[in-house]
Write a protein that holds these residues in place. Structure first.
Motif, PDB file in Angstrom:
ATOM      1  N   LEU A   1       0.828  -1.203   0.000  1.00  0.00           N
ATOM      2  CA  LEU A   1       0.000   0.000   0.000  1.00  0.00           C
ATOM      3  C   LEU A   1       0.866   1.259   0.000  1.00  0.00           C
ATOM      4  O   LEU A   1       0.541   2.252  -0.652  1.00  0.00           O
ATOM      5  N   PHE A   2       1.999   1.205   0.692  1.00  0.00           N
ATOM      6  CA  PHE A   2       2.936   2.326   0.683  1.00  0.00           C
ATOM      7  C   PHE A   2       3.492   2.554  -0.723  1.00  0.00           C
ATOM      8  O   PHE A   2       3.548   3.687  -1.205  1.00  0.00           O
ATOM      9  N   ILE A   3       3.879   1.477  -1.391  1.00  0.00           N
ATOM     10  CA  ILE A   3       4.407   1.580  -2.763  1.00  0.00           C
ATOM     11  C   ILE A   3       3.326   2.060  -3.720  1.00  0.00           C
ATOM     12  O   ILE A   3       3.576   2.917  -4.574  1.00  0.00           O
ATOM     13  N   PHE A   4       2.095   1.528  -3.579  1.00  0.00           N
ATOM     14  CA  PHE A   4       0.996   1.973  -4.425  1.00  0.00           C
ATOM     15  C   PHE A   4       0.731   3.461  -4.245  1.00  0.00           C
ATOM     16  O   PHE A   4       0.565   4.197  -5.222  1.00  0.00           O
ATOM     17  N   THR A   5       0.688   3.918  -3.003  1.00  0.00           N
ATOM     18  CA  THR A   5       0.430   5.335  -2.735  1.00  0.00           C
ATOM     19  C   THR A   5       1.530   6.203  -3.316  1.00  0.00           C
ATOM     20  O   THR A   5       1.257   7.253  -3.892  1.00  0.00           O
ATOM     21  N   PHE A   6       2.771   5.769  -3.204  1.00  0.00           N
ATOM     22  CA  PHE A   6       3.874   6.547  -3.763  1.00  0.00           C
ATOM     23  C   PHE A   6       3.812   6.607  -5.281  1.00  0.00           C
ATOM     24  O   PHE A   6       3.886   7.690  -5.871  1.00  0.00           O
ATOM     25  N   LEU A   7       3.672   5.455  -5.927  1.00  0.00           N
ATOM     26  CA  LEU A   7       3.677   5.434  -7.396  1.00  0.00           C
ATOM     27  C   LEU A   7       2.447   6.124  -7.981  1.00  0.00           C
ATOM     28  O   LEU A   7       2.550   6.889  -8.944  1.00  0.00           O
TER      29      LEU A   7
END
Length: 134
Positions: A94-100
């Motif tokens: 979820l952290f990676i999704f939010t960043f990208l």
């Protein structure tokens, strides 16, 4: 991708926004160039004072076109670091999704997207807590 990285570097370091006529493929980079033109006055205002860089400018605009730039421009370096610190409890995906996704989309400005992301986080934590007791 090289063109995008070079353009972002020139944008942040030199405050340079390329003209639409000088882009290699306008059909491919049109949206990106428009976003840079939108962010240009925000970046100039952000860089105008060390206070703005450290603490941010607040929510001076309703829409920033990017969740990442919203965090940086609104909350500054200290606020952005606090957001990163508090988001470390999020699952990695979820952290990676939010960043990208947050690079080109203001994720939590749209009430529908915010509602769906909130439901997703709540269901993830509910599922993970339910599995702990089994």
């Amino acid at each position: 991708i090289i063109y995008l990285l070079k353009t972002l570097y020139n944008f942040f370091v030199y405050n340079y926004v390329p003209k639409q006529t000088s882009t290699p493929d306008l059909a491919l980079y049109y949206s990106f160039i428009n976003r840079l033109e939108f962010w240009h006055p925000l970046l100039a205002n952000f860089k105008s004072s060390y206070f703005n860089i450290i603490f941010g400018m607040g929510n001076t605009h309703i829409y920033y076109e990017s969740f990442i730039f919203r965090c940086i421009f609104s909350y500054g370096i200290i606020g952005s670091l606090l957001i990163i610190y508090f988001s470390l409890k999020l699952p990695l995906f979820l952290f990676i999704f939010t960043f990208l996704a947050g690079l080109t989309f203001d994720l939590y400005f749209s009430s529908k997207v915010f509602f769906m992301a909130s439901l997703f986080i709540l269901s993830y934590y509910h599922y993970s807590n339910a599995n702990k007791f089994k």
